[in-house]
Scaffold this motif. Structure first.
Motif, PDB file in Angstrom:
ATOM      1  N   TYR A  88       0.841  -1.211   0.000  1.00  0.00           N
ATOM      2  CA  TYR A  88       0.000   0.000   0.000  1.00  0.00           C
ATOM      3  C   TYR A  88       0.868   1.250   0.000  1.00  0.00           C
ATOM      4  O   TYR A  88       0.568   2.228  -0.693  1.00  0.00           O
ATOM      5  CB  TYR A  88      -0.939   0.006   1.201  1.00  0.00           C
ATOM      6  N   ILE A  89       1.951   1.229   0.770  1.00  0.00           N
ATOM      7  CA  ILE A  89       2.857   2.383   0.786  1.00  0.00           C
ATOM      8  C   ILE A  89       3.466   2.585  -0.593  1.00  0.00           C
ATOM      9  O   ILE A  89       3.501   3.709  -1.118  1.00  0.00           O
ATOM     10  CB  ILE A  89       3.950   2.196   1.859  1.00  0.00           C
ATOM     11  N   LEU A  90       3.932   1.488  -1.220  1.00  0.00           N
ATOM     12  CA  LEU A  90       4.535   1.580  -2.551  1.00  0.00           C
ATOM     13  C   LEU A  90       3.525   2.089  -3.580  1.00  0.00           C
ATOM     14  O   LEU A  90       3.821   3.010  -4.359  1.00  0.00           O
ATOM     15  CB  LEU A  90       5.070   0.212  -2.969  1.00  0.00           C
ATOM     16  N   ALA A  91       2.314   1.504  -3.580  1.00  0.00           N
ATOM     17  CA  ALA A  91       1.297   1.894  -4.550  1.00  0.00           C
ATOM     18  C   ALA A  91       0.913   3.357  -4.377  1.00  0.00           C
ATOM     19  O   ALA A  91       0.755   4.091  -5.359  1.00  0.00           O
ATOM     20  CB  ALA A  91       0.065   1.003  -4.403  1.00  0.00           C
ATOM     21  N   THR A  92       0.781   3.785  -3.120  1.00  0.00           N
ATOM     22  CA  THR A  92       0.379   5.168  -2.872  1.00  0.00           C
ATOM     23  C   THR A  92       1.478   6.137  -3.277  1.00  0.00           C
ATOM     24  O   THR A  92       1.200   7.197  -3.863  1.00  0.00           O
ATOM     25  CB  THR A  92       0.021   5.373  -1.390  1.00  0.00           C
ATOM     26  N   LEU A  93       2.724   5.786  -2.992  1.00  0.00           N
ATOM     27  CA  LEU A  93       3.840   6.648  -3.386  1.00  0.00           C
ATOM     28  C   LEU A  93       3.890   6.801  -4.907  1.00  0.00           C
ATOM     29  O   LEU A  93       4.044   7.918  -5.420  1.00  0.00           O
ATOM     30  CB  LEU A  93       5.162   6.079  -2.868  1.00  0.00           C
ATOM     31  N   VAL A  94       3.760   5.678  -5.618  1.00  0.00           N
ATOM     32  CA  VAL A  94       3.777   5.730  -7.086  1.00  0.00           C
ATOM     33  C   VAL A  94       2.632   6.606  -7.588  1.00  0.00           C
ATOM     34  O   VAL A  94       2.822   7.482  -8.451  1.00  0.00           O
ATOM     35  CB  VAL A  94       3.682   4.311  -7.673  1.00  0.00           C
ATOM     36  N   GLY A  95       1.442   6.375  -7.031  1.00  0.00           N
ATOM     37  CA  GLY A  95       0.286   7.148  -7.477  1.00  0.00           C
ATOM     38  C   GLY A  95       0.426   8.634  -7.188  1.00  0.00           C
ATOM     39  O   GLY A  95       0.128   9.475  -8.050  1.00  0.00           O
ATOM     40  N   LEU A  96       0.911   8.980  -5.990  1.00  0.00           N
ATOM     41  CA  LEU A  96       1.029  10.388  -5.625  1.00  0.00           C
ATOM     42  C   LEU A  96       2.132  11.095  -6.418  1.00  0.00           C
ATOM     43  O   LEU A  96       2.013  12.284  -6.722  1.00  0.00           O
ATOM     44  CB  LEU A  96       1.289  10.525  -4.118  1.00  0.00           C
ATOM     45  N   VAL A  97       3.195  10.368  -6.767  1.00  0.00           N
ATOM     46  CA  VAL A  97       4.242  10.965  -7.609  1.00  0.00           C
ATOM     47  C   VAL A  97       3.699  11.222  -9.008  1.00  0.00           C
ATOM     48  O   VAL A  97       3.890  12.307  -9.583  1.00  0.00           O
ATOM     49  CB  VAL A  97       5.490  10.057  -7.666  1.00  0.00           C
ATOM     50  N   LEU A  98       3.001  10.224  -9.570  1.00  0.00           N
ATOM     51  CA  LEU A  98       2.467  10.387 -10.923  1.00  0.00           C
ATOM     52  C   LEU A  98       1.362  11.435 -10.979  1.00  0.00           C
ATOM     53  O   LEU A  98       1.141  12.044 -12.026  1.00  0.00           O
ATOM     54  CB  LEU A  98       1.944   9.043 -11.435  1.00  0.00           C
ATOM     55  N   ARG A  99       0.700  11.656  -9.858  1.00  0.00           N
ATOM     56  CA  ARG A  99      -0.318  12.707  -9.791  1.00  0.00           C
ATOM     57  C   ARG A  99       0.285  14.061  -9.389  1.00  0.00           C
ATOM     58  O   ARG A  99      -0.425  15.042  -9.236  1.00  0.00           O
ATOM     59  CB  ARG A  99      -1.395  12.310  -8.767  1.00  0.00           C
ATOM     60  N   HIS A 100       1.621  14.095  -9.194  1.00  0.00           N
ATOM     61  CA  HIS A 100       2.349  15.319  -8.841  1.00  0.00           C
ATOM     62  C   HIS A 100       1.902  15.911  -7.502  1.00  0.00           C
ATOM     63  O   HIS A 100       1.889  17.122  -7.305  1.00  0.00           O
ATOM     64  CB  HIS A 100       2.205  16.373  -9.943  1.00  0.00           C
TER      65      HIS A 100
END
Length: 201
Positions: A88-100
């Motif tokens: 969940y931490i990895l998925a959220t980090l990826v998502g938040l980076v791609l969403r800027h």
């Protein structure tokens, strides 16, 4: 708290049953990871993504509570719980980076910490160990991050709610990231003590 951390060895006392209620809850958390990431990056359905994230938090608490209450603690459950947290931490980090929403360097620092610790596992397994004891600081760090992420998502939205959530979100993020890296350093110290024979096994 002992200054001589003991490593986690495989326990023969762990129950062989896989399909316990706590384990099924942990499996459901794992299945929610790709759904959460798709909601975040595909249709940008932030409300539903937050619902999945919050449901994960509830089941995270429930699986541990039920395992203790029903006496259904198992080695599989002990492995699934931190794996789900990390995913969940990895998925959220990826998502938040791609969403800027967060900078790339923050995600790299947090993910890099886990990659460094993952490199210690082969040496531990050669000694018949499955991992190191979970440190309370690591639990506090994960708690902060899992609260920070939904607040960051809310804080990225326009309006009064986003304006209120944003500084709170970044407070949780800074504390969580700092504690996460600190806990990683403590795990490396534990690892060195185990490898050099200074810690009880």
């Amino acid at each position: 708290m002992s200054s001589q951390p003991s490593a986690v060895a495989p326990s023969a006392a762990s129950g062989p049953t896989v399909f316990t209620l706590p384990n099924l809850l942990s499996f459901s958390r794992l299945l929610g990871v790709p759904l959460f990431l798709w909601l975040l990056l595909g249709p940008h359905a932030d409300g539903w993504a937050l619902a999945v994230l919050m449901l994960s938090g509830v089941t995270d608490w429930a699986d541990g509570a039920l395992a203790r209450k029903l006496n259904q603690m198992s080695r599989l459950g002990a492995l699934l719980d931190p794996v789900a947290d990390r995913l969940y931490i990895l998925a959220t980090l990826v998502g938040l980076v791609l969403r800027h929403v967060i900078p790339l360097w923050l995600a790299v620092a947090i993910i890099g910490r886990d990659l460094v610790l993952a490199c210690t596992l082969p040496a531990l397994r050669r000694r018949g160990l499955t991992g190191l004891p979970v440190h309370y600081l690591g639990k506090a760090a994960t708690f902060n991050l899992l609260y920070a992420f939904p607040l960051l998502l809310i804080g990225s939205q326009p309006g009064a709610l986003g304006a209120v959530a944003k500084p709170i979100a970044w407070a949780f993020t800074i504390w969580g990231a700092g504690l996460y890296l600190w806990a990683g350093g403590l795990y490396l110290i534990q690892f060195r003590r185990v490898i050099t024979g200074q810690a009880a096994v």
